[in-house]
Design an enzyme around this catalytic site. Sequence first.
Site, PDB file in Angstrom:
ATOM      1  N   ASP A 143       0.931  -1.218  -0.046  1.00  0.00           N
ATOM      2  CA  ASP A 143      -0.027   0.017  -0.250  1.00  0.00           C
ATOM      3  C   ASP A 143       0.743   1.263  -0.054  1.00  0.00           C
ATOM      4  O   ASP A 143       2.008   1.211   0.667  1.00  0.00           O
ATOM      5  CB  ASP A 143      -0.858   0.295   1.044  1.00  0.00           C
ATOM      6  N   GLU A 185       0.819   5.712   0.060  1.00  0.00           N
ATOM      7  CA  GLU A 185       0.283   6.901   0.520  1.00  0.00           C
ATOM      8  C   GLU A 185       0.866   7.936  -0.577  1.00  0.00           C
ATOM      9  O   GLU A 185       2.163   7.869  -0.617  1.00  0.00           O
ATOM     10  CB  GLU A 185       0.269   7.524   1.954  1.00  0.00           C
ATOM     11  N   HIS A 204      -5.880   4.830   5.945  1.00  0.00           N
ATOM     12  CA  HIS A 204      -4.786   5.622   5.316  1.00  0.00           C
ATOM     13  C   HIS A 204      -3.344   5.834   5.915  1.00  0.00           C
ATOM     14  O   HIS A 204      -2.763   6.774   5.584  1.00  0.00           O
ATOM     15  CB  HIS A 204      -5.412   7.159   5.258  1.00  0.00           C
ATOM     16  N   ASP A 262      -3.130  -0.196   6.374  1.00  0.00           N
ATOM     17  CA  ASP A 262      -4.032  -0.589   5.566  1.00  0.00           C
ATOM     18  C   ASP A 262      -3.475  -1.613   4.618  1.00  0.00           C
ATOM     19  O   ASP A 262      -4.046  -2.751   4.284  1.00  0.00           O
ATOM     20  CB  ASP A 262      -4.155   0.563   4.304  1.00  0.00           C
TER      21      ASP A 262
END
Length: 209
Positions: free
Chosen positions: A14, A16, A172, A177
Amino acid sequence: MADRFRGFLPVVVDVETAGFNARTDALLEVAAVTLTMDENGYLMIDQCFDEAVEPFEGANFERSALEFTGIDPFDPERDAIPETLALENIFKPIRKSIKAHGCKRAVLVGHNAAFDHGFVQAASARADIKRNPFHPFSTFDTATLAGLAYGQTVLARACDVAGIDFDGKKAHSALYDTCKTAELFCSIVNRWKDLGGWDMVLEARQYED
């Protein structure tokens, strides 16, 4: 593991970011979870890795994306490191896991995997990393798989149906996540096994032989 996924090691990722364009927008966090398999063929989480990433020179920042994640790209308490170092810190243990499981390459598992894959590939290209462990285009998308298995495509809702605890206040964060996506992926693969799906595949292979 190598036999189950045709020589590929599933690795959950994941990211960001500061936007949606992998070529222009900053990568801010990246996390990865390697998976392993027990003696009964059930998939489980192995190791977790995460890094805060310094925005690359000239990176774009979308205000809406930063408000959504709550990340201040220039906060010194993030302990962010350059993209090249961050990726190598993530890729090195993945390569070791690939070798340990007798696999030939990693395949990225993500929730809406094309997004994460695109940012990892773009950052790897900027860093000129020659030994990117991930397949250049194949992915496993848990949004699609969860839609099939649980009738939900939103990560939090899919986890709820699967019986996986999900704290929306921690969402987030790349590491959180990633761990929840990993739990979801393992749940789907293991559920398929429990329902006899994988045994059916093995029986078909034996019949063909």
